[in-house]
Design a protein around this motif. Sequence first.
Motif, PDB file in Angstrom:
ATOM      1  N   GLN A  84     -45.908 -16.917  51.052  1.00 13.12           N
ATOM      2  CA  GLN A  84     -47.025 -16.853  50.104  1.00 13.12           C
ATOM      3  C   GLN A  84     -48.187 -17.596  50.731  1.00 13.12           C
ATOM      4  OE1 GLN A  84     -47.109 -15.552  46.717  1.00 13.12           O
ATOM      5  NE2 GLN A  84     -49.297 -15.848  47.023  1.00 13.12           N
ATOM      6  N   GLU A 140     -52.019 -13.974  48.719  1.00 19.69           N
ATOM      7  CA  GLU A 140     -51.175 -12.821  49.034  1.00 19.69           C
ATOM      8  C   GLU A 140     -49.737 -13.274  49.252  1.00 19.69           C
ATOM      9  OE1 GLU A 140     -54.601 -10.226  51.443  1.00 19.69           O
ATOM     10  OE2 GLU A 140     -52.781 -10.898  52.475  1.00 19.69           O
ATOM     11  N   GLU A 141     -48.823 -12.372  48.995  1.00 20.98           N
ATOM     12  CA  GLU A 141     -47.410 -12.586  49.303  1.00 20.98           C
ATOM     13  C   GLU A 141     -46.966 -11.503  50.275  1.00 20.98           C
ATOM     14  OE1 GLU A 141     -43.117 -13.337  47.040  1.00 20.98           O
ATOM     15  OE2 GLU A 141     -44.957 -12.970  45.893  1.00 20.98           O
ATOM     16  N   THR A 143     -51.110 -11.617  44.788  1.00 20.75           N
ATOM     17  CA  THR A 143     -50.532 -12.358  43.669  1.00 20.75           C
ATOM     18  C   THR A 143     -50.761 -13.841  43.871  1.00 20.75           C
ATOM     19  OG1 THR A 143     -48.518 -12.713  42.354  1.00 20.75           O
ATOM     20  CG2 THR A 143     -48.247 -12.575  44.737  1.00 20.75           C
ATOM     21  N   ASP A 144     -50.850 -14.564  42.785  1.00 21.73           N
ATOM     22  CA  ASP A 144     -51.018 -16.011  42.833  1.00 21.73           C
ATOM     23  C   ASP A 144     -50.025 -16.626  41.844  1.00 21.73           C
ATOM     24  OD1 ASP A 144     -51.776 -18.657  42.807  1.00 21.73           O
ATOM     25  OD2 ASP A 144     -53.919 -18.244  42.817  1.00 21.73           O
ATOM     26  N   LEU A 197     -45.778 -23.746  44.935  1.00 17.42           N
ATOM     27  CA  LEU A 197     -44.655 -22.999  44.358  1.00 17.42           C
ATOM     28  C   LEU A 197     -43.755 -23.913  43.534  1.00 17.42           C
ATOM     29  CD1 LEU A 197     -43.618 -20.693  47.353  1.00 17.42           C
ATOM     30  CD2 LEU A 197     -45.296 -20.281  45.540  1.00 17.42           C
ATOM     31  N   SER A 236     -49.973 -21.896  53.644  1.00 21.06           N
ATOM     32  CA  SER A 236     -48.827 -20.995  53.726  1.00 21.06           C
ATOM     33  C   SER A 236     -47.601 -21.696  53.188  1.00 21.06           C
ATOM     34  CB  SER A 236     -48.573 -20.548  55.182  1.00 21.06           C
ATOM     35  OG  SER A 236     -49.623 -19.747  55.654  1.00 21.06           O
TER      36      SER A 236
END
Length: 366
Positions: free
Chosen positions: A163, A180-181, A199-200, A310, A362
């Motif tokens: 991600q 982005e993923e 996506t976030d 995350l 990242s």
Amino acid sequence: MADELELLRGADPVPPDGPRFGDGPLDHNAERRLERLLREPEDRLPGRTGPLPGRTRARWWGLLTARYRAQRGLRSGRRPGPRLPGSGRQRLAWGLVATAVVTALTLTLVLSGASAPPAVAAPRPLVVESGSTPVPLNRMAERASAAAEAPGAPRLRKGTHVQSWSLGMSDDKPPITLPEERIVRWRADDSHTELVVATDPRHPGRPVLSDAGGKPHLVDDGHVLLDRTYPPSWSDAPPHSPPPRDPARLRSYLTESQFTGTPLTTPELLDAMATLLDHWTLGARESAALARLLAAADGLRPVGRVTDRLGRRGQAYVNDSGGVRRMLLMDPATGAVLGLESTLTRPEPAFGVEAGDVMSYSAWMR
């Protein structure tokens, strides 16, 4: 930031303790305040006179838009918003009108010219938890070596799941952050697939900025940017060839992957590491070799515990060089690399960025 939040609370047409929160259309007072917010110049806020700095305006409008969307049930994707009273047609009409208002406002900010405030500020830098105890890198390397000897330790796998947040900059448009993923999986015949979605995870269900096609625009959360299968291919050159499990050989491998021909500086080593992790999901033995290599690097100091974007906790290590602060995040139990953040330590006025803006981040996953 506290002052901005107070201004936001005062301007919010639907406060969380309002009697009509989530139950239906705005009352007359809220309608009037919302109309005022949308029509008055954006550098004039309730309770304040005079213009706000450009980045403060951008953050304030972003907070207001997000708050308004959440409270009026304008989420998209996985999380349905609260039901509105009245007939289905009335609910649909209200949703379309409100969505159009918010989207128009957001796009106006995003796609405005160079004289406008930055449309979407970079995410705030990761913050070291107050009072947390830094763990030296040599101790982290010892933990990684112990994890590599444990039964059932993870094994090396070609491909990646990452991600990322990257700051898009140009000299004629405001900077925007693109989340982005990316998932890359290799098959037994040396073919591979690549899936990239916008996506976030910090804001599930909300629209996401993308620059696919050359122009920044909003797309739905989870919008597929790339879904492709590549024919069989093979290379014995780094970073395509498997990384070694010995720190000295790994250093040579990373040097070769960067095409420098000279010993890597610590910033170059971290960049080479990121390139490696964008191609491979390391096993426990490869992670141990990388941890020992990082422990021998100059200018990489422990700073304490950090929670990443995350929600994972890790130990952070920082290097400052050339106007950029790189923060390495490692799993405190296994010594595996979790993430790498690059933050500006001095402004770049030509690109509309300030000291403290996150250039890239990242987060690698298994």
